[in-house]
Design an enzyme around this catalytic site. Structure first.
Site, short mmCIF file in Angstrom:
data_model
loop_
_atom_site.label_atom_id
_atom_site.label_comp_id
_atom_site.label_asym_id
_atom_site.label_seq_id
_atom_site.Cartn_x
_atom_site.Cartn_y
_atom_site.Cartn_z
N LYS A 42 26.70 30.45 39.40
CA LYS A 42 25.63 31.18 38.74
C LYS A 42 25.18 30.07 37.83
O LYS A 42 26.02 29.93 36.80
CB LYS A 42 26.13 32.40 38.01
CG LYS A 42 24.90 33.04 37.27
CD LYS A 42 25.16 34.04 36.14
CE LYS A 42 25.03 32.93 34.87
NZ LYS A 42 23.61 32.40 34.29
N GLU B 11 36.34 26.48 30.44
CA GLU B 11 35.88 25.02 29.80
C GLU B 11 35.10 25.46 28.65
O GLU B 11 33.80 25.83 28.75
CB GLU B 11 35.32 24.03 30.74
CG GLU B 11 36.37 23.68 31.68
CD GLU B 11 37.48 22.82 31.18
OE1 GLU B 11 37.14 22.08 30.22
OE2 GLU B 11 38.47 22.69 31.81
N CYS C 70 29.58 18.83 25.22
CA CYS C 70 30.85 19.49 24.65
C CYS C 70 31.75 18.64 23.74
O CYS C 70 32.42 19.15 22.96
CB CYS C 70 31.44 20.36 25.57
SG CYS C 70 31.84 19.17 27.12
N GLU D 274 30.97 24.72 16.10
CA GLU D 274 30.33 23.91 17.12
C GLU D 274 28.75 24.20 16.93
O GLU D 274 28.16 25.01 17.25
CB GLU D 274 30.50 24.18 18.65
CG GLU D 274 30.08 23.24 19.54
CD GLU D 274 30.29 23.75 20.97
OE1 GLU D 274 30.17 24.84 21.38
OE2 GLU D 274 30.79 22.86 21.69
#
Ligand code: NAD
Length: 508
Positions: free
Chosen positions: A185, A260, A299, A402
Site C-alpha cells: 500500500k 521504520e 527521515c 520531526e
C-alpha cells in the site's frame, strides 16, 4: 505498459494477477506538488479491495506450498535481477514520474531508481549465496540438527511519500527473495512508481497473486492490512503517530511487525573539522546537504546542527548565505536544486513549526517564508525557502519534534560530553553524524551516539549491505543488510534423532 493486461488509468489495484478499479468505483487525483494540478488518477481502494488483495496473496502463498515459495532460490534471485534490469531500462521514465509525484528534482528521481535497482540486486545476491541452513552441534553424532529459514507468509507493506519507490523496494525485494507473497500500500499521494514497479514484476514473470497492490488511504486500506488475520507480517515506514496505530491494530492478531519511523537527526560539528578553509567548506556543504536535500523531507535529514561554540558564528553565517542561494523550483526545470514540499498540508505544518520556534526565541538566519513565484515556481506550488534557525535549545518543539521540511536548527556545545548529551537528547534515534579531524574523538563519539546509523565526516550515504533502522521511537526492526532479509523469514529448527532410544523418564 508492457504487462499482460492493458491497464486503464484508474485500474491501479492489482490482485491475483489482474488490474482492477476500486470496488466502490472511487478515484483520486494525483497532484503535482510544483503547481497543485492533477496529472494522474488512481483507484481509491478501501477495506473491500484490501480483502480481495489479501485473499489473492494468501492463495498464492498457500501455506508455503505456493509456486513462488517453492521456486528454487537461484530462480528467485534471477527474477529479482531481471527486475533490476527492467528498472535500469525504465530509469528515465520512472525518475521523471517520481519527480512529478513526490516533488523532487528529476536527478534525485533518477538516483532513487538506481538505488531501487541496487536493492533488488543486493537481495538477489544475498539469497543466492546462502547455504541450505545452519547445522547446529547437538553434542552427539546421533543427532542431526539444522536451522532453516522459511518465508513468513503474506506480507503487508505500507510505505510513505518521501521516497515512494525506494522505501517500497527495501520491503518488496527482501520479501520476494525470501519467498513471500505481499500486498503493498503506497502513500495515497505518491502511488505512481509503485504501480509501475508491479507492472515490471509482472513483466519479469512473477506468478499471479504474489505481488499485489491496493492504492488508497491509511485509515482504511492500511488499517485493514494491519488488522487482517491472513496477513502474517506488516512492515510499515512512515510517521510515529501512524506507526504506533499500526502496532496497536496489528497486536490482536500477533503478527510480525516492523516499523521504520521518523528521526530528529543530529549533525555534530567540532571546531577542528573547520581548521582549514577546505575542511570548513566541506563541513558547511555537507551540513547544507544533510538538512535541505529533498526540501528536508528525509527521515535521516540532519535537521539539528550541533556546532562547537567557537566556530558557530562563522559556520552559521556561511550556511545561511548558501541556503539563500539554493535554487528552488519545479523538479523538472533545468538547474533547479530543490523541489517543493509534497503537499499543502506538509507546508502548513512546516510554517507552524517555524512560527512556534520564533515565538520561543529562535533567531531567523535565512528563509522562514514562501519564495517569490517565478516561471519555474508557480504560486500554486508548495514551495518553502530553506530555513536556518539560530539560538535554538532542546526545550523548543522545533528541536524535539520531526518537522520533515527545510528547517535547520542550530544548537551549540563546549565539550565533547555536552555534544554527545545533546545529540542523544531525542526520543528518536535514526541517524546522526560527527565531524572532527581527531580520529580518536570520532570513534569515541560514534560509539556513544544512540542512533541506528552514525556517519563520521559524512552525511546521508547508506549501503544496501548495511542495516538501516532506528533506536528508540525511530522504529522496530531493520531494513537492508542480512537483518533486512531476516525480517521476512521464520526460523525453523529441524532436529533429527538418527538412533532413537526410549527415554525412560516414566518407569512403567
Ligand atoms: P504517514 O505515517 O502519514 O504515512 C505512511 C503510510 O502509512 C502511508 O501509506 C499512509 O497512508 C499509511 N497510514 C497512515 N495511517 C495509517 C494507519 N492508521 N494504519 C495503517 N497505515 C496508515 O507518513 P508519511 O507522512 O507518508 O511519511 C513521512 C514519515 O515517514 C516521516 O515521519 C519519516 O521520517 C518517515 N520515514 C521513515 C523512514 C525510515 O527509514 N525510518 C523512511 C522514510 C520516511
Amino acid at each position: 505498459m508492457t504487462g499482460q493486461q492493458a491497464r486503464q488509468a484508474e485500474q491501479t489495484i492489482h490482485a491475483g494477477g489482474e488490474w482492477h478499479p476500486a470496488v466502490s468505483g472511487a478515484t483520486r487525483e494525483i497532484l503535482d506538488p510544483a503547481d497543485a494540478l492533477p496529472f494522474a488518477v488512481v483507484a481509491e481502494g478501501d477495506e473491500k479491495d484490501t480483502d480481495l488483495a489479501v485473499a489473492a496473496a494468501h492463495r498464492a502463498f498457500d501455506g508455503g506450498r505456493g509456486e513462488w515459495s517453492l521456486t528454487p532460490v537461484a530462480e528467485r534471485a534471477a527474477l529479482l535481477r531481471r527486475v533490476a534490469d527492467l528498472l535500469v531500462r525504465d530509469r528515465e521514465k520512472l525518475g521523471l514520474l517520481e519527480s512529478r509525484d513526490a516533488g523532487k528534482t528529476v536527478e534525485e528521481g533518477r538516483v532513487d531508481i538506481d538505488c531501487v535497482a541496487d536493492a533488488f540486486r543486493y537481495f538477489a545476491d544475498l539469497v543466492a549465496a546462502e547455504g541450505p541452513g545452519r547445522v547446529v552441534d547437538a553434542g552427539s553424532t546421533d543427532i542431526h540438527s539444522v536451522v532453516v529459514h522459511e518465508p513468513v507468509g503474506v506480507c503487508a507493506l505500507i510505505t510513505p511519500w518521501n521516497y515512494p519507490l525506494l522505501q517500497a523496494s527495501w520491503k518488496i525485494a527482501p520479501a520476494l527473495a525470501a519467498g513471500n507473497t505481499f500486498v503493498v500500500k503506497p502513500s495515497e499521494i505518491t502511488p505512481l512508481t509503485t504501480i509501475a514497479l508491479i507492472e515490471l514484476l509482472v513483466e519479469a514473470g512473477l506468478p499471479a497473486g504474489v505481488a499485489n497492490i491496493v492504492t488508497g488511504p491509511g485509515h482504511s486500506v492500511g488499517a485493514r492490512l494491519a488488522e487482517h488475520p491472513d496477513v502474517d507480517l506488516v512492515s510499515f515506514t512512515g510517521g510515529l503517530v501512524s506507526g504506533t496505530k499500526v502496532a496497536q491494530t496489528a497486536a490482536p492478531t500477533v503478527k510480525k511487525v516492523a516499523l521504520e519511523l521518523g528521526g530528529k537527526n543530529p549533525n555534530v560539528v567540532f571546531a577542528d573539522a573547520c581548521a582549514t578553509d577546505e575542511a570548513f567548506d566541506t563541513a558547511v556543504d555537507q551540513a547544507l546537504n544533510a538538512a535541505f536535500i529533498h526540501s528536508g523531507q528525509v527521515c535521516s535529514a540532519g535537521a539539528r546542527l550541533i556546532v562547537e561554540e567557537s566556530v558557530r558564528d562563522r559556520f552559521v553565517a556561511e550556511l545561511a548565505r548558501r541556503a539563500q542561494k539554493i535554487r528552488l523550483g519545479r523538479g523538472t526545470a533545468e538547474g533547479v536544486e530543490c523541489g517543493p514540499l509534497v503537499s499543502e498540508q506538509q507546508r502548513a505544518k512546516v510554517e507552524a513549526y517555524v512560527e512556534s520556534a520564533l515565538e520561543e526565541g529562535a533567531v531567523l538566519r535565512s528563509g522562514g517564508k514562501r519564495p517569490e513565484p517565478s516561471a519555474d515556481r508557480p504560486e500554486s506550488g508548495y514551495f518553502y525557502e530553506p530555513t536556518v534557525l539560530d539560538h535554538c535549545h532542546r526545550e523548543m518543539r522545533v528541536v524535539r519534534e520531526e518537522v520533515f521540511g527545510p528547517v535547520l536548527t542550530v544548537e551549540t556545545f563546549r565539550t565533547e560530553d555536552e555534544a554527545v548529551a545533546l545529540a542523544n537528547d531525542t526520543e528518536y534515534g535514526l541517524a546522526g553524524a560527527v565531524w572532527t579531524a581527531d580520529a580518536g574523538r570520532a570513534r569515541r563519539v560514534a560509539g556513544r551516539l544512540r542512533h541506528g546509523t552514525v556517519w563520521i565526516n559524512d552525511f546521508h550515504p547508506y549501503l544496501p549491505q548495511a542495516e538501516w533502522g532506528g533506536f528508540g521511537k525511530s522504529g522496530v526492526g531493520r531494513e537492508l543488510g542480512p537483518a533486512g532479509l531476516a525480517e521476512y523469514r521464520e526460523s525453523k529448527h529441524v532436529y533429527q534423532n538418527l538412533a532413537p532410544k526410549p527415554v525412560r523418564w516414566f518407569a512403567g
